[in-house]
Write a protein that holds these residues in place. Sequence first.
Motif, PDB file in Angstrom:
ATOM      1  N   LEU A 235      10.702   0.532  -2.186  1.00 18.21           N
ATOM      2  CA  LEU A 235      10.394  -0.130  -0.925  1.00 18.21           C
ATOM      3  C   LEU A 235      10.141  -1.741  -1.201  1.00 18.21           C
ATOM      4  O   LEU A 235       9.370  -2.144  -2.202  1.00 18.21           O
ATOM      5  CB  LEU A 235       9.501   0.248  -0.133  1.00 18.21           C
ATOM      6  CG  LEU A 235       9.699   2.059   0.346  1.00 18.21           C
ATOM      7  CD1 LEU A 235       8.412   2.377   1.146  1.00 18.21           C
ATOM      8  CD2 LEU A 235      11.102   1.746   1.378  1.00 18.21           C
ATOM      9  N   PRO A 236      10.351  -2.750  -0.228  1.00 17.71           N
ATOM     10  CA  PRO A 236      10.265  -4.088  -0.611  1.00 17.71           C
ATOM     11  C   PRO A 236       8.756  -4.088  -0.536  1.00 17.71           C
ATOM     12  O   PRO A 236       7.906  -3.172   0.295  1.00 17.71           O
ATOM     13  CB  PRO A 236      10.965  -4.818   0.460  1.00 17.71           C
ATOM     14  CG  PRO A 236      11.182  -3.779   1.496  1.00 17.71           C
ATOM     15  CD  PRO A 236      11.456  -2.596   0.772  1.00 17.71           C
ATOM     16  N   SER A 237       8.276  -5.270  -0.891  1.00 18.15           N
ATOM     17  CA  SER A 237       6.625  -5.587  -0.729  1.00 18.15           C
ATOM     18  C   SER A 237       6.252  -5.772   0.851  1.00 18.15           C
ATOM     19  O   SER A 237       5.090  -5.465   1.209  1.00 18.15           O
ATOM     20  CB  SER A 237       6.437  -6.598  -1.744  1.00 18.15           C
ATOM     21  OG  SER A 237       6.763  -7.756  -1.380  1.00 18.15           O
ATOM     22  N   SER A 238       7.332  -6.455   1.375  1.00 16.53           N
ATOM     23  CA  SER A 238       6.815  -6.475   3.066  1.00 16.53           C
ATOM     24  C   SER A 238       8.309  -6.514   3.935  1.00 16.53           C
ATOM     25  O   SER A 238       9.176  -6.755   3.244  1.00 16.53           O
ATOM     26  CB  SER A 238       6.312  -7.999   3.047  1.00 16.53           C
ATOM     27  OG  SER A 238       7.154  -8.957   2.702  1.00 16.53           O
ATOM     28  N   TYR A 239       7.948  -6.204   4.919  1.00 13.55           N
ATOM     29  CA  TYR A 239       9.107  -6.256   5.929  1.00 13.55           C
ATOM     30  C   TYR A 239       8.780  -7.077   7.276  1.00 13.55           C
ATOM     31  O   TYR A 239       7.816  -6.884   7.559  1.00 13.55           O
ATOM     32  CB  TYR A 239       9.365  -4.848   6.089  1.00 13.55           C
ATOM     33  CG  TYR A 239      10.842  -4.804   6.957  1.00 13.55           C
ATOM     34  CD1 TYR A 239      12.062  -4.821   6.521  1.00 13.55           C
ATOM     35  CD2 TYR A 239      10.699  -4.321   8.570  1.00 13.55           C
ATOM     36  CE1 TYR A 239      13.100  -4.926   7.236  1.00 13.55           C
ATOM     37  CE2 TYR A 239      11.800  -4.273   9.071  1.00 13.55           C
ATOM     38  CZ  TYR A 239      13.024  -4.296   8.735  1.00 13.55           C
ATOM     39  OH  TYR A 239      14.370  -4.359   9.430  1.00 13.55           O
ATOM     40  N   THR A 240       9.796  -7.515   7.809  1.00  8.73           N
ATOM     41  CA  THR A 240       9.429  -8.540   9.008  1.00  8.73           C
ATOM     42  C   THR A 240      10.150  -7.759  10.222  1.00  8.73           C
ATOM     43  O   THR A 240      11.365  -7.721  10.116  1.00  8.73           O
ATOM     44  CB  THR A 240      10.118 -10.071   8.676  1.00  8.73           C
ATOM     45  OG1 THR A 240       9.319 -10.739   7.996  1.00  8.73           O
ATOM     46  CG2 THR A 240       9.768 -10.586  10.069  1.00  8.73           C
TER      47      THR A 240
ATOM     48  N   PRO B 162       0.945  -1.432  -0.002  1.00  7.74           N
ATOM     49  CA  PRO B 162      -0.055   0.093  -0.089  1.00  7.74           C
ATOM     50  C   PRO B 162       0.960   1.142  -0.121  1.00  7.74           C
ATOM     51  O   PRO B 162       0.443   2.209  -0.843  1.00  7.74           O
ATOM     52  CB  PRO B 162      -0.884  -0.109   1.345  1.00  7.74           C
ATOM     53  CG  PRO B 162      -0.871  -1.571   1.537  1.00  7.74           C
ATOM     54  CD  PRO B 162       0.363  -2.106   1.232  1.00  7.74           C
ATOM     55  N   LEU B 163       1.937   1.196   0.728  1.00  9.57           N
ATOM     56  CA  LEU B 163       2.899   2.212   0.771  1.00  9.57           C
ATOM     57  C   LEU B 163       3.460   2.549  -0.522  1.00  9.57           C
ATOM     58  O   LEU B 163       3.514   3.896  -1.122  1.00  9.57           O
ATOM     59  CB  LEU B 163       3.915   2.139   1.840  1.00  9.57           C
ATOM     60  CG  LEU B 163       4.895   3.373   2.304  1.00  9.57           C
ATOM     61  CD1 LEU B 163       4.047   4.558   2.490  1.00  9.57           C
ATOM     62  CD2 LEU B 163       5.749   3.089   3.153  1.00  9.57           C
ATOM     63  N   ASN B 164       3.841   1.521  -1.325  1.00  7.95           N
ATOM     64  CA  ASN B 164       4.228   1.798  -2.637  1.00  7.95           C
ATOM     65  C   ASN B 164       3.426   2.301  -3.623  1.00  7.95           C
ATOM     66  O   ASN B 164       3.779   3.301  -4.504  1.00  7.95           O
ATOM     67  CB  ASN B 164       4.752   0.366  -3.150  1.00  7.95           C
ATOM     68  CG  ASN B 164       6.264  -0.213  -2.539  1.00  7.95           C
ATOM     69  OD1 ASN B 164       6.923   0.597  -2.061  1.00  7.95           O
ATOM     70  ND2 ASN B 164       6.364  -1.305  -2.321  1.00  7.95           N
ATOM     71  N   ARG B 165       1.973   1.903  -3.567  1.00  2.17           N
ATOM     72  CA  ARG B 165       1.320   2.373  -4.352  1.00  2.17           C
ATOM     73  C   ARG B 165       0.927   4.073  -3.947  1.00  2.17           C
ATOM     74  O   ARG B 165       0.576   4.768  -4.912  1.00  2.17           O
ATOM     75  CB  ARG B 165      -0.027   1.566  -4.166  1.00  2.17           C
ATOM     76  CG  ARG B 165      -0.022   0.334  -4.836  1.00  2.17           C
ATOM     77  CD  ARG B 165      -1.392  -0.284  -4.924  1.00  2.17           C
ATOM     78  NE  ARG B 165      -1.993  -0.677  -3.667  1.00  2.17           N
ATOM     79  CZ  ARG B 165      -1.907  -1.924  -3.236  1.00  2.17           C
ATOM     80  NH1 ARG B 165      -1.042  -2.877  -3.327  1.00  2.17           N
ATOM     81  NH2 ARG B 165      -2.347  -2.003  -1.805  1.00  2.17           N
ATOM     82  N   LEU B 166       1.143   4.297  -2.766  1.00  6.32           N
ATOM     83  CA  LEU B 166       0.649   5.709  -2.479  1.00  6.32           C
ATOM     84  C   LEU B 166       2.164   6.765  -2.767  1.00  6.32           C
ATOM     85  O   LEU B 166       1.695   7.992  -2.873  1.00  6.32           O
ATOM     86  CB  LEU B 166       0.317   5.965  -1.107  1.00  6.32           C
ATOM     87  CG  LEU B 166      -1.107   5.350  -0.505  1.00  6.32           C
ATOM     88  CD1 LEU B 166      -1.204   5.233   0.785  1.00  6.32           C
ATOM     89  CD2 LEU B 166      -2.211   5.855  -1.336  1.00  6.32           C
ATOM     90  N   LEU B 167       3.128   6.231  -2.752  1.00  2.00           N
ATOM     91  CA  LEU B 167       4.380   6.888  -2.899  1.00  2.00           C
ATOM     92  C   LEU B 167       4.421   7.819  -4.191  1.00  2.00           C
ATOM     93  O   LEU B 167       4.629   9.014  -4.057  1.00  2.00           O
ATOM     94  CB  LEU B 167       5.679   6.013  -2.759  1.00  2.00           C
ATOM     95  CG  LEU B 167       6.970   6.883  -2.756  1.00  2.00           C
ATOM     96  CD1 LEU B 167       7.036   7.720  -1.437  1.00  2.00           C
ATOM     97  CD2 LEU B 167       8.135   5.862  -2.627  1.00  2.00           C
ATOM     98  N   PRO B 168       4.095   7.254  -5.565  1.00  2.29           N
ATOM     99  CA  PRO B 168       4.121   8.064  -6.726  1.00  2.29           C
ATOM    100  C   PRO B 168       3.254   9.441  -6.470  1.00  2.29           C
ATOM    101  O   PRO B 168       3.387  10.416  -7.012  1.00  2.29           O
ATOM    102  CB  PRO B 168       3.723   7.221  -7.692  1.00  2.29           C
ATOM    103  CG  PRO B 168       4.088   5.883  -7.457  1.00  2.29           C
ATOM    104  CD  PRO B 168       3.700   5.987  -5.696  1.00  2.29           C
ATOM    105  N   GLY B 169       1.997   9.117  -5.898  1.00  8.24           N
ATOM    106  CA  GLY B 169       1.120  10.227  -5.685  1.00  8.24           C
ATOM    107  C   GLY B 169       1.693  11.439  -4.829  1.00  8.24           C
ATOM    108  O   GLY B 169       1.527  12.676  -5.092  1.00  8.24           O
TER     109      GLY B 169
END
Length: 472
Positions: A119-124, A93-100
């Motif tokens: 950013l990676p798709s997930s982080y542990t 979700p963060l990757n999709r919002l970042l361009p805007g």
Amino acid sequence: MILFPTRRRSRRAGAALLCLAAATAVPARAEPLAFDAALQQLQQRSDHLAASRYAVESAQLRRDAMQRLGGPVVNLSGAAYTYNANLDVDLNPLNRLLPGVLSQLPAPLAGSLAQMPHLPSSYTLNRSKSDTTASVSAVWPLYLGGATQAARGLLDAQTQEAGADADKTRDEVTTVLVQRYFGAQLAERAAALREAALSTIEQHDAAAQKMLDAGVIARVERLQARTALEEARRNARKARDDAELAATALTRTLQAGDRVTPTSPLFVLNGPVEPLPYFIDTALARHPGLAKVAAKKEQATQLHAAQEALRKPQVFAFGQRQLKTGRDADWVAGVGVRWTLWDSIDRNTLAESSNRQIEQAERTGAQARSDIALLVEKRWLALEQARRAYLAQAPSLELADEVLKLRTAGLKAGTSTTLDLIDAQVNQAKAQTERAQAAHDYVKALADLLEACGLSEDFGKYMARADALRVE
């Protein structure tokens, strides 16, 4: 009871005398023991009495353990722990919002940020730690509707019931001791009378042999004397066995190492004991059975009070604090109220049940009082009957003594026969044995009466009052 058949001047006179004969077999070791000492020894060694004392002590200890019931309860708790925790964070979700977001920034800043890697798709996320914790907490019931008082009252009533059972056991054990102690006395006295009679039979047997040799009596009379002697020996062994068995029963009752020889004689009070109303009033005040019924009623009452307490609200104070220094220690304190508004148990029906138990105890107590009064009257009358029977035998014993003197003198003068003398000796032994049996009946009736009144410990006092009529 020891019975003697009626004596007649017949060939069966010698056989009737055999009931009094005995062969002696005295143990090598014997422990003379008065009744007071025997009672004291029984109280120290009786397993029944010890078990009843332990039951009372157990009930009392339970009551003592609940003395502070309803007071504060303080708990200390602690723990040592370690943990490892992983948390996966979704960055899509963060990757999709970042361009805007970049499009709204100034061109130079947006251009520099656009060249940053995605950013990676997930982080542990990972976290691990080892630590300890400790805290102290307290709860103090402020109002429980009387439940704690009911619980202590119930334990008090259970202690009273155990005490009543112990008193009942004490009275029963004392009565058993009286029966076995003076039963051994009676058996020994009966054996002694049989021994004396056997000695007389042996003398007459020897005299009959001499008379046969002299031609004074017929051979059939000699055979009758011989038969009587053999039967006397058999009865003598049985009498001694009975005396030994009675002594063994007494010895085992007292748990003594050596055979016990009772030294306190049978006795009878010359006058009547206290009047019947005295014993009835005493029994209604002291009988252990009534005390037990009263304890049962009190238990039912306290159970009813405990059930009623559950209908009322419960108020309690509480608090808890971490055991650590500094202002960051967690703590909580307050007052709580708990009131059951609806319960799956029908409290009204349960209360009626406990009320029925109270009524049952009341009716049981009333019936017990009536039964005990009747029992005391029955045993008081039995005691008086035994006393009168003993005193009424005095003329018979005196007559038997006089007849024996006359028959002895008559035999020497030639006016009486040997069978006449045997008859007189048998009648004397019979009168002596029946008198001893009457004294034993009196002692047993006295013990039964005192047990029915809860006065078994006073048996020694009545025995001390009978010095003038001790049956030796």
